[in-house]
Write a protein that holds these residues in place. Sequence first.
Motif, PDB file in Angstrom:
ATOM      1  N   MET A 292       0.666  -1.222   0.032  1.00 19.11           N
ATOM      2  CA  MET A 292       0.002   0.136  -0.010  1.00 19.11           C
ATOM      3  C   MET A 292       0.818   1.342  -0.098  1.00 19.11           C
ATOM      4  O   MET A 292       0.751   2.159  -0.612  1.00 19.11           O
ATOM      5  N   ASN A 293       2.084   1.380   0.756  1.00 17.91           N
ATOM      6  CA  ASN A 293       2.656   2.284   0.994  1.00 17.91           C
ATOM      7  C   ASN A 293       3.486   2.617  -0.523  1.00 17.91           C
ATOM      8  O   ASN A 293       3.420   3.661  -1.024  1.00 17.91           O
ATOM      9  N   VAL A 294       3.858   1.543  -1.140  1.00 12.20           N
ATOM     10  CA  VAL A 294       4.543   1.708  -2.448  1.00 12.20           C
ATOM     11  C   VAL A 294       3.762   2.274  -3.807  1.00 12.20           C
ATOM     12  O   VAL A 294       3.905   3.004  -4.288  1.00 12.20           O
ATOM     13  N   LEU A 295       2.409   1.587  -3.709  1.00  9.62           N
ATOM     14  CA  LEU A 295       1.361   1.900  -4.812  1.00  9.62           C
ATOM     15  C   LEU A 295       1.155   3.411  -4.373  1.00  9.62           C
ATOM     16  O   LEU A 295       0.586   4.003  -5.342  1.00  9.62           O
ATOM     17  N   HIS A 296       0.862   3.672  -3.257  1.00  8.60           N
ATOM     18  CA  HIS A 296       0.314   5.341  -2.858  1.00  8.60           C
ATOM     19  C   HIS A 296       1.411   6.345  -3.185  1.00  8.60           C
ATOM     20  O   HIS A 296       1.320   7.464  -3.758  1.00  8.60           O
ATOM     21  N   ARG A 297       2.781   5.773  -3.228  1.00  7.39           N
ATOM     22  CA  ARG A 297       3.763   6.744  -3.383  1.00  7.39           C
ATOM     23  C   ARG A 297       3.834   7.144  -5.221  1.00  7.39           C
ATOM     24  O   ARG A 297       4.290   7.962  -5.506  1.00  7.39           O
ATOM     25  N   PHE A 298       3.318   5.957  -5.829  1.00  9.13           N
ATOM     26  CA  PHE A 298       3.177   5.900  -7.228  1.00  9.13           C
ATOM     27  C   PHE A 298       1.851   6.630  -7.712  1.00  9.13           C
ATOM     28  O   PHE A 298       1.509   6.295  -9.028  1.00  9.13           O
ATOM     29  N   GLY A 299       1.095   7.062  -6.672  1.00 14.31           N
ATOM     30  CA  GLY A 299      -0.220   7.554  -7.186  1.00 14.31           C
ATOM     31  C   GLY A 299      -1.291   6.725  -7.242  1.00 14.31           C
ATOM     32  O   GLY A 299      -2.283   7.056  -7.742  1.00 14.31           O
ATOM     33  N   ARG A 300      -1.178   5.418  -6.771  1.00 16.39           N
ATOM     34  CA  ARG A 300      -2.100   4.404  -6.866  1.00 16.39           C
ATOM     35  C   ARG A 300      -2.898   4.221  -5.638  1.00 16.39           C
ATOM     36  O   ARG A 300      -2.197   3.430  -4.722  1.00 16.39           O
ATOM     37  N   GLU A 301      -3.842   4.814  -5.182  1.00 13.45           N
ATOM     38  CA  GLU A 301      -4.569   4.700  -4.223  1.00 13.45           C
ATOM     39  C   GLU A 301      -5.450   3.495  -3.625  1.00 13.45           C
ATOM     40  O   GLU A 301      -6.017   2.976  -4.564  1.00 13.45           O
ATOM     41  N   LEU A 302      -5.459   2.874  -2.364  1.00 13.46           N
ATOM     42  CA  LEU A 302      -6.019   1.723  -2.056  1.00 13.46           C
ATOM     43  C   LEU A 302      -6.748   2.133  -1.000  1.00 13.46           C
ATOM     44  O   LEU A 302      -6.141   2.912   0.272  1.00 13.46           O
ATOM     45  N   PRO A 303      -8.068   1.627  -0.505  1.00 13.13           N
ATOM     46  CA  PRO A 303      -8.608   1.864   0.617  1.00 13.13           C
ATOM     47  C   PRO A 303      -7.765   1.601   2.066  1.00 13.13           C
ATOM     48  O   PRO A 303      -7.514   0.430   2.119  1.00 13.13           O
ATOM     49  N   VAL A 304      -7.669   2.679   2.683  1.00 17.00           N
ATOM     50  CA  VAL A 304      -6.900   2.334   3.915  1.00 17.00           C
ATOM     51  C   VAL A 304      -7.691   1.235   4.963  1.00 17.00           C
ATOM     52  O   VAL A 304      -6.927   0.468   5.748  1.00 17.00           O
ATOM     53  N   ALA A 305      -8.891   0.820   4.854  1.00 17.14           N
ATOM     54  CA  ALA A 305      -9.616   0.075   5.619  1.00 17.14           C
ATOM     55  C   ALA A 305      -8.829  -1.352   5.295  1.00 17.14           C
ATOM     56  O   ALA A 305      -9.133  -2.290   6.436  1.00 17.14           O
ATOM     57  N   ASP A 306      -8.335  -1.658   4.326  1.00 18.53           N
ATOM     58  CA  ASP A 306      -7.569  -3.078   3.867  1.00 18.53           C
ATOM     59  C   ASP A 306      -6.616  -3.134   4.844  1.00 18.53           C
ATOM     60  O   ASP A 306      -6.149  -4.274   5.175  1.00 18.53           O
ATOM     61  N   LEU A 307      -5.889  -2.195   5.340  1.00 14.69           N
ATOM     62  CA  LEU A 307      -4.898  -2.111   6.130  1.00 14.69           C
ATOM     63  C   LEU A 307      -5.415  -2.227   7.861  1.00 14.69           C
ATOM     64  O   LEU A 307      -4.773  -2.910   8.388  1.00 14.69           O
TER      65      LEU A 307
END
Length: 487
Positions: A292-307
């Motif tokens: 999730m950290n890596v994808l967010h850094r590349f502008g690909r967001e995921l729902p934080v609820a999954d973490l």
Amino acid sequence: MDIKGQFTRLLDEIGAGSISGSVYDTAWVARLNQLNHPLGHAALDWLRSHQLPDGSWGTSEILYHHERVVCTLAAMATLIRIGDSQDFHRIVWGKKGFDIHAEGMGADFAGETAGFELVAPVILADVNNFGLNIKYEYFLRLERERVLKLSALPDRKINRYFTPAFSLEMVADQKHLLDIENLLESNGSVACSSSATAWFYMNIDKNPDSLAHLQRVAQPDGTLPTIAPIDTFEIAWTLWNLCVSPLGEDPELLALCGRHLDFLEANWRPGKGTASLSNSSIEDGDATAVVMNVLHRFGRELPVADLLRFEGETHFRCFSLEANPSTSTNIHTLACLKTLGYEPDSDQIEKILWFLDGARVAEAFWQDKWHFSPYYPTSRAVIAACGYCDEVVRNSIRWLLHTQRTDGGWGYQKETAEETAYTLQALGIWQQAHGDIPAEVFKKGGEWLRAHKDDPYTPLWIGKSLYTPPRVVESTILSALAIVENL
């Protein structure tokens, strides 16, 4: 040294999940010799030729008593069952090595290997059935832990959705524990574990897909890995190393990351997170946080609820039913929530910081159940906290500086390129933010790392025995060198 060129090559190579062999798993696969299978022949030959001078089996470069104990038990159990007259002497010699390391387990800073409490009592009982008569009170406690862990399973059955499947060989003759219809992964393995898959093939079902999996992951030297293929782990950790270095701003390198990001995104499981291996049915908090950290850094967001689904009462879990928490999972979750914009006083961050404060050793550093060296979690903690909650790691900075060897490197038992790279990453990122690290630290450290970057990697990662993910280690070294050269 052309660091960018080396990273370019690495980005072309990652994805297959390169990993070194495991002594423990090789001992189990050697039992295929009973079926006259070439995998068994090769594994048995390797096992016979790699007994250590003290009689034990395990990683020779590192003294890790728990690993030596469980590897020696597995090797002796295999040789008792399928060995010849020459193996009798190896077994007697192995018993002496076992005694040495069983007595030393209390001194292990790293604690137990993965699944130790599940497999060690069962293998000990097996060798004792053949007359070795090994008695240690410690193993009686482990047997009680094993029973409690199995009783916590839903329906008290082992299937591919819970971590006991990774240690399936501990079932022995208790085959009623198996949920066979829901056990195998799509690649034919049991939890992507070589030892568990070999046990399943030998004792439950001669499934050709299971044998094919073992053949795919077998190493040229006859060894088998503890878990494979580690594709998601290899990609995510490598991209993280790229992101924290100056190379993470290079447009040509970033353009090469697209297919890897696509892979990570495609293997995300909505509402669940992700697993360290795409073929694994068991999502984990560690991989979920890093991906999730890596994808967010590349502008690909995921729902934080999954973490946040991995959040427990006192810390973030790596797995459900885990016997002891992982510091690196909590550190990676801290780093991810920081990237996502969480404030340092948010409930989740405060929970992680309280956990890390209680887990810290000598008020200075951390140990983790997935890595033998304290330099791994401690350096990751410095990077996660830097510029965010600095006070948490100020003593860690002093510890890192104090433990540099006179020739410039770092290492818990001996200097290694991997541990030196972790430390230079952390100190370099701290220096960029605060500028209070002596230049001589980076000069000596960088010189040592450049001189030793091509040394054979010392196995430091903890599975059922120690192993190395070589591309992850190489990406750490390249990242550290890029950081030092940019200071």
